[in-house]
Every structure is written in C-alpha cells, then in structure tokens.
Enzyme design. Structure first.
Site, mmCIF file in Angstrom:
data_model
loop_
_atom_site.group_PDB
_atom_site.id
_atom_site.type_symbol
_atom_site.label_atom_id
_atom_site.label_comp_id
_atom_site.label_asym_id
_atom_site.label_seq_id
_atom_site.Cartn_x
_atom_site.Cartn_y
_atom_site.Cartn_z
ATOM 1 N N PHE A 168 0.854 -1.188 0.000
ATOM 2 C CA PHE A 168 0.000 0.000 0.000
ATOM 3 C C PHE A 168 0.892 1.242 0.000
ATOM 4 C CE2 PHE A 168 -2.940 3.164 1.772
ATOM 5 C CZ PHE A 168 -3.971 3.014 0.859
ATOM 6 N N ARG A 209 -13.233 -4.117 -6.879
ATOM 7 C CA ARG A 209 -12.971 -4.744 -5.591
ATOM 8 C C ARG A 209 -14.233 -4.788 -4.728
ATOM 9 N NH1 ARG A 209 -8.743 -2.279 -1.219
ATOM 10 N NH2 ARG A 209 -10.410 -0.752 -1.114
ATOM 11 N N ASP A 252 1.537 -4.548 8.574
ATOM 12 C CA ASP A 252 0.378 -3.666 8.434
ATOM 13 C C ASP A 252 -0.859 -4.562 8.360
ATOM 14 O OD1 ASP A 252 -1.699 -2.025 7.545
ATOM 15 O OD2 ASP A 252 -0.397 -0.804 6.278
ATOM 16 N N TYR A 263 -11.093 1.916 10.845
ATOM 17 C CA TYR A 263 -12.299 2.279 10.112
ATOM 18 C C TYR A 263 -12.723 1.277 9.056
ATOM 19 C CZ TYR A 263 -8.763 4.272 6.923
ATOM 20 O OH TYR A 263 -7.679 4.457 6.115
ATOM 21 N N LYS A 264 -11.960 0.213 8.861
ATOM 22 C CA LYS A 264 -12.366 -0.803 7.884
ATOM 23 C C LYS A 264 -13.205 -1.862 8.593
ATOM 24 C CE LYS A 264 -8.612 -0.110 4.519
ATOM 25 N NZ LYS A 264 -7.857 1.007 5.116
#
Length: 420
Positions: A134, A379, A206, A231-232
C-alpha cells in the site's frame, strides 16, 4: 435495476437462503445501521455504522462534553481510551494485554514503529518491502529514510517474488502488509517473520485489511511491530483512530520519535524534559481524539458473542459463493485477481476488467457498492458481521446485468471522482 437476465437461477437463490439460514453469526447484522435496499460490499474501505457507535457518539457529545466538560477526562474515562480500546483490539488480533494502543493514523503509527525498529538495528540500513505494498507505507519509509540521512535504503520486491529472498545481512526491517489491498492475497506472517529473524532483521506488519476479518495470531507469529486502522473491518467510522502493536520483548528498549506529552511517564507533571512512559503508552504522542475513539470503542461491541474463527469461516464461505456466482452468471468478461482458494484469500474478492472504474460506478448507481483500485481492479469487501449470502448473489447478478446490458458504457460513469 430491471432483471435483464433469464431467471433460470433458482438454485442460486435456494443456496443463498440455505447459507443465510445456517449462518451462526447472522444475529450480528442487527448491530448495524444499513440503508434499505443497498448492497454494501465496501467494508474493506469503510465499515458500516454500528448502532452502538451512533448512540455512544451522541452521548459523548451531548452529555460527556456538553455537561461534563473538562471533568469528563476523569469522570468519563477519556484519558484511558487509547489503552482501553487497544486492549479490545488486542483480543481480536492475537496480541497480549499491554501490547496494543489506539492512537493517530496508520501512516503516523507506521512512522513511529519503523523509526523504533531501525533504532534497534543501528548497524543495518536496508528496509525490505514490496513494490505493490500500500503506497502510504512506502511513502512513510521513504520519508523516514530521507529524514534520518544515514544511508538507509528501501529495497522493493516485485510482484510474485518472495520477500524473504531480498533479506540479507544489511536488512534492518522487513515491512509488509499482511493482506494485499488490491487482490486480497494473504502473506504467511509466521513464515516471513521467521525468515526476517533468521536474517537478523525485525518484522513490521500492516494489518489494515486483516484486523476484524481474519483470525490472527500476531504474537504467536513472532511479529515485532504491527499497525492497523480502525475504520475498515473494525467499523470505527471515517478516519477512526488506528492502532499499533509492540511486542512486549521490545517495549523496554524501543523508543518512538514523536515524543508527545501523552507518551510521557507523567504527562501532567509538565516537566521540561521528556521521560518516556513504561510499556505501550510511550507510543502515544498528542492528545487523543475522544469523539473518534469513543466511536471506535463502541463499534467493537459488534464483536461480542462472535469468535474470530466464526468470522473467518463465514468470510471464506461468502467470498467463495460470490466467486462461483459471478463466474456462473457474468461470463468471461471479468478475470479473477484474487486467489482462487478461499484459504489464501482475505475477506475481499477482486476482478480485473479494462473498464473497472466505470463498472464500479455503474454498480454504485444501482445500489451495489464496491470500489475501484487502479489500474483495473473492481474490488468487493465482505464484512462477515453484517454481509449476507443473498447480498453476494444480488451483487453477482448486478455485475452480470451491467455487463450484459453495457450499462457501464454510459459516459457519466467514465468521469473520475476524487475518491475512487
């Protein structure tokens, strides 16, 4: 959306109904506020709002802040939120008590733990990661290397290559994201951590696409440091505080560079010199965001009565069902970008298509929400706490209908939004 496909798919409906009826954690969906008629498959970008978070934020604002004012730092326990939320996250990721704190953003936390790790290996100068990692992780590593100005090198491994093969006697840190944000492919955390240690390096993970969706054994894997977002799959809300993990064996020696007052051993002594707190608290920096942390704290209630093993089992079943339905209904226009074996895939399914962005926009317009990742990834993230099998089927049918009718060719779906 009009049903443009033949309805000779009764077996898919029956299968979805059976799977939903047998779902042992179906009750958790009632803990969320989800818009009627919307198929929301973007929990790997932003989790859905929990009822508990909405109520908690309202109480924090109107009562704790509105009436308690400054006294709520003590009376409402605001000062303890980073540690309390960290303990709750630790239980979800396989970490021991006192090893996780909730604070700041994933990027800032990565800067902290990477700096701490490099300081623990002062004679080494190489950070190994993946080119497809990422981007923010790579940006933070680049920035820190430039700031240190000691000849540190970020060595990137190309897609398909084994990161362990890039380790050498100069490697200080192996820095990887556990789940590939584009494809959902999962790294073998324990094996790669062992390889890093065998080379004399430390391992940073991560967990942005892992925490709350995968059954993790962070400490048992030997990980040295880890970061992740709230927040995911943890559903804490947009921009929710992140978290970081420091293995207990490193906490006495590891020091992070952002020596803010909440990491001080006695922040309210107001001493002119910095004395880091013992343990994980030293990895805090500035004043915690109370409203955001309160939302994340309440969101974690959604995991009560549910095991991570149950979440993982449902994730594999959901994504497998979705892959099979899309391939049966949509035809060959999409190419699976995620691993085919459910065990190798996190809680998302990605497809490659040259018009992936327009497809995502057309689906959103028809109330099926996934997202796009450049250059050609469509996705879909499945949150087992609230997503159902009938939603996976509705999404598969929607994809097929958009493709067969060419709805994504509408010019309005070609216009790129700022957030994709």
């Amino acid at each position: 959306m009009a049903d443009a496909l033949p309805r000779a798919t009764d077996r898919w409906d029956a299968r979805a109904r059976e799977l939903d009826a047998a779902d042992p954690i179906a009750f958790a969906r009632e803990r969320f506020r989800l818009p009627d008629g919307l198929v929301y498959l973007d929990g790997n970008s932003l989790g859905a709002l929990t009822k508990a978070s909405a109520e908690r934020v309202a109480r924090t604002v109107s009562e704790e802040w509105g009436h308690g004012l400054i006294g709520s730092w003590n009376a409402a326990g605001w000062v303890d939120l980073p540690g309390r939320v960290g303990e709750r996250i630790a239980a979800l990721i396989g970490a021991s008590a006192g090893s996780v704190v909730a604070a700041d953003s994933t990027s800032v936390n990565l800067f902290k733990v990477l700096a701490a790790a490099l300081a623990l290996r002062p004679e080494r100068r190489v950070i190994v990661s993946q080119r497809a990692n990422f981007p923010t992780d790579l940006y933070m590593a680049e920035g820190l290397a430039q700031l240190l100005a000691q000849g540190h090198e970020l060595r990137l491994v190309d897609e398909g290559a084994d990161p362990a093969g890039a380790l050498c006697e100069r490697t200080a840190v192996l820095m990887l994201t556990h789940v590939d944000y584009r494809t959902g492919a999962i790294h073998d955390m324990a094996a790669l951590t062992r390889a890093a240690h065998a080379a004399g390096a430390l391992a940073i993970w991560d967990l942005a696409h892992s925490a709350g969706a995968l059954e993790l054994a962070l400490e048992a894997s030997g990980a040295d440091f880890a970061v992740g977002c709230g927040y995911k799959f943890l559903n804490g809300g947009p921009g929710a505080p992140a978290f970081l993990f420091v293995a207990p064996r490193h906490q006495g020696e590891a020091r992070q560079p952002l020596s803010g007052w909440f990491g001080h051993s006695a922040p309210f002594s107001f001493e002119p010199g910095y004395r880091p707190s013992d343990g994980i608290r030293r990895f805090q920096a500035g004043t915690p965001s109370v409203i955001a942390l309160s939302s994340l704290d309440a969101a974690l209630d959604a995991f009560e009565g549910v095991t991570m093993s149950q979440i993982r089992d449902k994730s594999v079943a959901l994504t497998t069902f979705f892959v099979e339905a899309v391939e049966a209904l949509a035809g060959p226009d999409l190419r699976l970008a995620s691993p085919r074996r459910g065990e190798d895939r996190a809680s998302q399914v990605s497809w490659r298509h040259p018009d992936a962005y327009a497809l995502a926009q057309a689906l959103i317009a028809h109330r099926i929400v996934g997202d796009f990742r450049a250059p050609d990834i469509l996705r879909f993230g499945f949150a087992p706490l609230y997503n159902r099998f009938d939603e996976a089927l509705r999404a598969a049918r929607g994809i097929a209908e958009v493709l067969h009718a060419g709805l994504h060719l509408d010019p309005r779906f070609q216009v790129r939004n700022a957030v994709t």
